[in-house]
Write a protein that holds these residues in place. Structure first.
Motif, PDB file in Angstrom:
ATOM      1  N   PHE A 256     -26.742   5.524  76.780  1.00 43.25           N
ATOM      2  CA  PHE A 256     -26.446   4.515  77.715  1.00 43.25           C
ATOM      3  C   PHE A 256     -27.660   3.959  78.456  1.00 43.25           C
ATOM      4  N   VAL A 257     -27.483   2.713  79.124  1.00 46.18           N
ATOM      5  CA  VAL A 257     -28.430   1.597  79.655  1.00 46.18           C
ATOM      6  C   VAL A 257     -28.861   2.370  80.759  1.00 46.18           C
ATOM      7  N   GLU A 258     -30.333   2.489  80.963  1.00 53.12           N
ATOM      8  CA  GLU A 258     -30.717   2.574  82.513  1.00 53.12           C
ATOM      9  C   GLU A 258     -31.728   1.485  82.966  1.00 53.12           C
TER      10      GLU A 258
ATOM     11  N   THR B  97     -24.969  12.022  60.776  1.00 52.16           N
ATOM     12  CA  THR B  97     -25.237  10.641  60.306  1.00 52.16           C
ATOM     13  C   THR B  97     -26.351  10.432  61.704  1.00 52.16           C
ATOM     14  N   TRP B  98     -26.140  10.816  62.959  1.00 50.07           N
ATOM     15  CA  TRP B  98     -26.768  10.504  63.988  1.00 50.07           C
ATOM     16  C   TRP B  98     -27.943  11.095  64.003  1.00 50.07           C
ATOM     17  N   SER B  99     -28.083  12.575  63.356  1.00 57.39           N
ATOM     18  CA  SER B  99     -29.751  12.830  63.315  1.00 57.39           C
ATOM     19  C   SER B  99     -30.561  12.137  62.317  1.00 57.39           C
ATOM     20  N   THR B 100     -29.905  11.595  61.299  1.00 57.81           N
ATOM     21  CA  THR B 100     -30.764  10.873  60.278  1.00 57.81           C
ATOM     22  C   THR B 100     -30.875   9.424  60.806  1.00 57.81           C
ATOM     23  N   PHE B 101     -30.192   9.102  61.748  1.00 58.26           N
ATOM     24  CA  PHE B 101     -30.270   7.760  62.237  1.00 58.26           C
ATOM     25  C   PHE B 101     -31.574   7.877  63.272  1.00 58.26           C
ATOM     26  N   LEU B 102     -31.707   9.087  63.968  1.00 59.44           N
ATOM     27  CA  LEU B 102     -32.719   9.286  64.936  1.00 59.44           C
ATOM     28  C   LEU B 102     -33.895   9.345  64.279  1.00 59.44           C
TER      29      LEU B 102
ATOM     30  N   SER C 236     -36.475   7.446  73.633  1.00 58.79           N
ATOM     31  CA  SER C 236     -35.465   6.373  74.230  1.00 58.79           C
ATOM     32  C   SER C 236     -35.987   5.088  73.688  1.00 58.79           C
ATOM     33  N   ILE C 237     -35.309   4.193  73.811  1.00 68.46           N
ATOM     34  CA  ILE C 237     -35.501   2.790  73.391  1.00 68.46           C
ATOM     35  C   ILE C 237     -35.769   2.056  74.535  1.00 68.46           C
ATOM     36  N   ASN C 238     -37.143   1.557  74.615  1.00 65.62           N
ATOM     37  CA  ASN C 238     -37.672   0.701  75.667  1.00 65.62           C
ATOM     38  C   ASN C 238     -37.705  -0.689  75.386  1.00 65.62           C
ATOM     39  N   VAL C 239     -36.956  -1.497  76.379  1.00 65.06           N
ATOM     40  CA  VAL C 239     -36.556  -2.846  76.190  1.00 65.06           C
ATOM     41  C   VAL C 239     -36.913  -3.779  77.273  1.00 65.06           C
ATOM     42  N   LYS C 240     -37.860  -4.815  76.790  1.00 67.97           N
ATOM     43  CA  LYS C 240     -38.259  -5.785  77.758  1.00 67.97           C
ATOM     44  C   LYS C 240     -37.433  -6.943  77.838  1.00 67.97           C
TER      45      LYS C 240
ATOM     46  N   TYR D 283     -31.061 -17.794  79.657  1.00 66.93           N
ATOM     47  CA  TYR D 283     -31.156 -17.394  78.223  1.00 66.93           C
ATOM     48  C   TYR D 283     -31.809 -16.012  78.284  1.00 66.93           C
ATOM     49  N   ASN D 284     -31.736 -15.182  77.309  1.00 70.53           N
ATOM     50  CA  ASN D 284     -32.258 -13.890  76.925  1.00 70.53           C
ATOM     51  C   ASN D 284     -32.431 -13.581  75.907  1.00 70.53           C
ATOM     52  N   GLY D 285     -33.697 -13.022  75.682  1.00 73.66           N
ATOM     53  CA  GLY D 285     -34.106 -12.357  74.417  1.00 73.66           C
ATOM     54  C   GLY D 285     -34.814 -10.998  74.612  1.00 73.66           C
ATOM     55  N   ILE D 286     -34.983 -10.048  73.820  1.00 76.47           N
ATOM     56  CA  ILE D 286     -35.514  -8.804  74.042  1.00 76.47           C
ATOM     57  C   ILE D 286     -36.724  -8.341  73.096  1.00 76.47           C
ATOM     58  N   LYS D 287     -37.516  -7.566  73.610  1.00 73.27           N
ATOM     59  CA  LYS D 287     -38.541  -6.858  72.775  1.00 73.27           C
ATOM     60  C   LYS D 287     -38.243  -5.335  72.906  1.00 73.27           C
TER      61      LYS D 287
ATOM     62  N   PRO E 196     -36.449  -4.882  83.420  1.00 73.46           N
ATOM     63  CA  PRO E 196     -36.632  -4.109  81.955  1.00 73.46           C
ATOM     64  C   PRO E 196     -35.518  -3.004  81.923  1.00 73.46           C
ATOM     65  N   LEU E 197     -35.175  -2.529  80.653  1.00 73.56           N
ATOM     66  CA  LEU E 197     -34.245  -1.291  80.795  1.00 73.56           C
ATOM     67  C   LEU E 197     -34.703  -0.292  79.687  1.00 73.56           C
ATOM     68  N   HIS E 198     -34.055   0.676  79.769  1.00 76.58           N
ATOM     69  CA  HIS E 198     -34.186   1.777  78.412  1.00 76.58           C
ATOM     70  C   HIS E 198     -32.976   2.314  77.889  1.00 76.58           C
TER      71      HIS E 198
ATOM     72  N   SER F 149     -20.172  -1.831  80.609  1.00 70.94           N
ATOM     73  CA  SER F 149     -18.847  -2.154  79.963  1.00 70.94           C
ATOM     74  C   SER F 149     -18.607  -1.548  78.660  1.00 70.94           C
ATOM     75  N   ARG F 150     -19.571  -1.290  77.792  1.00 74.59           N
ATOM     76  CA  ARG F 150     -19.568  -0.628  76.376  1.00 74.59           C
ATOM     77  C   ARG F 150     -18.975   0.914  76.712  1.00 74.59           C
ATOM     78  N   ASN F 151     -19.862   1.405  77.475  1.00 69.99           N
ATOM     79  CA  ASN F 151     -19.403   2.929  77.800  1.00 69.99           C
ATOM     80  C   ASN F 151     -18.098   3.093  78.417  1.00 69.99           C
TER      81      ASN F 151
ATOM     82  N   THR G  24     -19.336   5.131  74.780  1.00 62.00           N
ATOM     83  CA  THR G  24     -20.698   5.032  74.801  1.00 62.00           C
ATOM     84  C   THR G  24     -21.450   3.726  74.775  1.00 62.00           C
ATOM     85  N   GLU G  25     -22.813   3.358  74.961  1.00 60.72           N
ATOM     86  CA  GLU G  25     -23.287   2.158  74.626  1.00 60.72           C
ATOM     87  C   GLU G  25     -23.191   1.980  73.136  1.00 60.72           C
ATOM     88  N   LYS G  26     -23.089   0.708  72.707  1.00 57.41           N
ATOM     89  CA  LYS G  26     -22.979   0.447  71.338  1.00 57.41           C
ATOM     90  C   LYS G  26     -23.789  -0.556  70.631  1.00 57.41           C
ATOM     91  N   LYS G  27     -24.172  -0.597  69.580  1.00 60.50           N
ATOM     92  CA  LYS G  27     -24.956  -1.693  68.944  1.00 60.50           C
ATOM     93  C   LYS G  27     -24.176  -3.004  68.719  1.00 60.50           C
ATOM     94  N   PRO G  28     -24.586  -3.949  69.556  1.00 62.55           N
ATOM     95  CA  PRO G  28     -23.573  -5.342  69.307  1.00 62.55           C
ATOM     96  C   PRO G  28     -23.988  -5.957  67.945  1.00 62.55           C
TER      97      PRO G  28
HETATM   98  C1  LIG Z   1     -30.567  -0.372  66.742  1.00 61.37           C
HETATM   99  C2  LIG Z   1     -30.549   1.106  67.334  1.00 61.37           C
HETATM  100  C3  LIG Z   1     -29.097   1.550  67.809  1.00 61.37           C
HETATM  101  O1  LIG Z   1     -28.113   1.048  67.214  1.00 61.37           O
HETATM  102  O2  LIG Z   1     -29.039   2.584  68.872  1.00 61.37           O
HETATM  103  C4  LIG Z   1     -27.913   2.542  69.248  1.00 61.37           C
HETATM  104  C5  LIG Z   1     -27.841   2.409  70.858  1.00 61.37           C
HETATM  105  C6  LIG Z   1     -26.478   1.789  70.997  1.00 61.37           C
HETATM  106  C7  LIG Z   1     -28.888   1.681  71.764  1.00 61.37           C
HETATM  107  C8  LIG Z   1     -29.567   0.404  70.978  1.00 61.37           C
HETATM  108  C9  LIG Z   1     -28.671  -0.805  71.425  1.00 61.37           C
HETATM  109  O3  LIG Z   1     -28.240  -0.486  72.763  1.00 61.37           O
HETATM  110  C10 LIG Z   1     -27.566  -1.938  73.046  1.00 61.37           C
HETATM  111  C11 LIG Z   1     -27.597  -2.329  74.497  1.00 61.37           C
HETATM  112  C12 LIG Z   1     -27.819  -3.772  74.517  1.00 61.37           C
HETATM  113  C13 LIG Z   1     -28.299  -4.451  75.755  1.00 61.37           C
HETATM  114  C14 LIG Z   1     -27.011  -4.442  76.873  1.00 61.37           C
HETATM  115  C15 LIG Z   1     -27.210  -5.380  77.799  1.00 61.37           C
HETATM  116  C16 LIG Z   1     -27.916  -6.410  77.941  1.00 61.37           C
HETATM  117  C17 LIG Z   1     -27.832  -7.518  78.990  1.00 61.37           C
HETATM  118  C18 LIG Z   1     -27.267  -8.959  78.345  1.00 61.37           C
HETATM  119  O4  LIG Z   1     -27.403  -9.903  79.514  1.00 61.37           O
HETATM  120  C19 LIG Z   1     -28.560  -9.344  77.533  1.00 61.37           C
HETATM  121  C20 LIG Z   1     -28.780  -8.382  76.339  1.00 61.37           C
HETATM  122  C21 LIG Z   1     -28.710  -7.184  76.623  1.00 61.37           C
HETATM  123  C22 LIG Z   1     -30.169  -6.685  77.207  1.00 61.37           C
HETATM  124  C23 LIG Z   1     -28.436  -5.985  75.281  1.00 61.37           C
HETATM  125  C24 LIG Z   1     -29.504  -6.074  74.413  1.00 61.37           C
HETATM  126  C25 LIG Z   1     -29.306  -5.095  73.198  1.00 61.37           C
HETATM  127  C26 LIG Z   1     -29.011  -3.843  73.419  1.00 61.37           C
HETATM  128  C27 LIG Z   1     -30.467  -3.255  74.015  1.00 61.37           C
HETATM  129  C28 LIG Z   1     -28.350  -3.041  72.517  1.00 61.37           C
HETATM  130  C29 LIG Z   1     -29.385  -2.164  71.390  1.00 61.37           C
HETATM  131  C30 LIG Z   1     -29.177  -2.627  70.069  1.00 61.37           C
END
Ligand SMILES: CCC(=O)OC[C@H](C)CC[C@H]1O[C@H]2C[C@H]3[C@@H]4CC=C5C[C@@H](O)CC[C@]5(C)[C@H]4CC[C@]3(C)[C@H]2[C@@H]1C
Length: 423
Positions: free
Chosen positions: A210-212, A9-14, A172-176, A161-165, A198-200, A95-97, A102-106
């Motif tokens: 994981f986030v860097e 499932t992960w490879s289809t996701f990628l 990798s996923i690049n996040v501003k 406040y926080n928003g991302i692009k 910024p993070l990726h 904290s999710r790791n 691992t990092e998770k999708k919130p």
């Molecule tokens: C949709 C793609 C997907 O599910 O890929 C799975 C992977 C878990 C990567 C994508 C998600 O990674 C998550 C990490 C999240 C950021 C973590 C921490 C913060 C700091 C906080 O103060 C503000 C929000 C922020 C930037 C989170 C934003 C959402 C991120 C990037 C999640 C990705 C969907």
């Protein structure tokens, strides 16, 4: 699930990442990568060390007339604010790791979703007092979370406040990040503007994301002092993951040359970091600045779900969270769609009634039409930062320094008038 199950499932996701449309929340990630926690809860990560957030209140010079002493204490305070900021990063980004591997999708918060809680005073002698958190999803398209952390006993307010692009590269996923934080110590009559780095997301190929952090973020004090923080990961200058170098200068102008630094801090924001006077790069033989692994974060106190209002995050997502914990994919979809359908109906009703959703505790302040008295304008100009809705930390005159300049600000009057939602 075994690794083999994951990898199919992960490879289809990628592969789906290849057709990424810019909106992370619209991507259907495999269920094992889903987090049972909504993004509106992430605001708590700004204050899991209330003692460090409040410390500057206790760093004041006794002798008000001694200029050198006042100067020395204001340097101590921005160093303390930098320590608090660094202390937030492990919770924000690891904290999710640490809790789920691992990092998770919130979960993607719905418009109007709220999350509230408090930190009790853990100090000896009660010098800290209670600190409360208000967090609200003030926009759904694009997702924006606004928050305020208030400690009345020490007249200290952190709001932001926080928003991302997000954009995708092959691996990798690049996040501003968009938005910022404003920290006000009202007794000291001192305030700080904090920008977001910024993070990726690394580790996608091995299904262990994981986030860097990368680039630069700033902490600008109303005294003029500024902390410039550069981030890097494994393979960069320090070779270790989660690395940073922070230099503190008397003002933005002197930050043009590294040897003007009054203090230099470096190490890992998820581990140990060290501090040295002046511009020399500190090493483990210098004074320990902060140890992220040693200091235990204080978890926010949140009332039980049965006492929560329907708009409160853990109650609203309870069935989805349980389905995710059971990895019951069909149930996840079923429960998610019922929330999404409720939201669609609400938006339809608003459209036909010609109304729109009213944000609950935050106002969208337009800094081009009203020079609100909050310190955002003066701090941005001290730091030579754009006041527009540019990626966080964009310099004045940079290519994004144009367009709207609307920022979310907490209204404690609205919180005082709140009658339904309690801490
Ligand atoms: C949709 C793609 C997907 O599910 O890929 C799975 C992977 C878990 C990567 C994508 C998600 O990674 C998550 C990490 C999240 C950021 C973590 C921490 C913060 C700091 C906080 O103060 C503000 C929000 C922020 C930037 C989170 C934003 C959402 C991120 C990037 C999640 C990705 C969907």
């Amino acid at each position: 699930m075994s690794g083999a199950m994951h990898s199919s499932t992960w490879s289809t996701f990628l592969k789906s990442i290849a057709s990424f449309n810019g909106d992370l929340s619209s991507m259907t990630a495999p269920p094992f990568i889903l987090s049972p926690t909504s993004l509106v809860e992430y605001s708590q990560y700004w204050a899991e060390h209330p003692d460090l957030l409040l410390e500057p209140n206790f760093l004041v010079s006794e002798d008000k007339d001694n200029k050198d002493e006042r100067e020395a204490m204001s340097l101590k305070r921005i160093i303390a604010v930098t320590r608090w900021f660094i202390s937030t990063l492990r919770s924000q980004y690891c904290s999710r790791n640490e809790s789920m591997g691992t990092e998770k999708k919130p979960l993607n918060p719905f418009l109007g979703e709220v999350f509230v809680g408090k930190w009790d005073d853990k100090s000896a002698g009660g010098k800290l007092g209670e600190t409360i958190l208000l967090s609200e999803q003030v926009s759904h398209h694009p997702p924006v979370t606004a928050y305020a952390i208030n400690n009345e006993q020490n007249k200290t307010v952190l709001q932001g406040y926080n928003g991302i692009k997000a954009t995708m590269s092959a691996t990798s996923i690049n996040v501003k990040q968009y938005g910022h934080a404003l920290l006000e110590y009202k007794t000291l009559e001192e305030s700080y503007l904090i920008t977001l780095p910024p993070l990726h997301i690394e580790g996608l190929i091995t299904a262990s994301p994981f986030v860097e952090l990368e680039g630069t973020s700033y902490i600008q004090s109303s005294t003029g002092h500024i902390a410039v923080i550069d981030y890097s990961g494994r393979g960069y200058f320090s070779g270790k993951k989660n690395s940073f170098k922070a230099r503190i200068y008397r003002d933005k102008l002197s930050s043009a040359h590294k040897d003007n630094a009054l203090a230099s801090i470096s190490g890992q924001w998820s581990g140990k970091s060290y501090i040295a006077k002046g511009h020399s790069s500190p090493s483990s033989s210098d004074e320990l600045f902060y140890d992220a692994k040693e200091k235990v974060p204080e978890r926010l106190i949140v009332k039980p779900i049965e006492e929560q209002h329907p708009l409160e995050s853990r109650r609203a997502w309870q069935k989805v969270a349980e389905a995710i914990k059971k990895s019951d994919y069909d149930l996840i979809q079923q429960e998610k769609s019922s929330i999404e359908n409720q939201q669609r109906d609400l938006r339809k009703e608003e459209r036909s009634a010609g109304t729109s959703w009213e944000t609950r505790w935050f106002d969208h302040v337009d800094y081009q039409s009203e020079h609100s008295q909050d310190p955002f304008i003066s701090l941005s100009s001290l730091a030579n930062l754009s006041i527009h809705n540019a990626p966080s930390g964009s310099l004045r005159g940079s290519k994004h320094d144009n367009g709207d300049a609307k920022h979310w600000r907490v209204s404690f009057q609205k919180w005082d008038e709140e009658s339904e939602i309690k801490i």
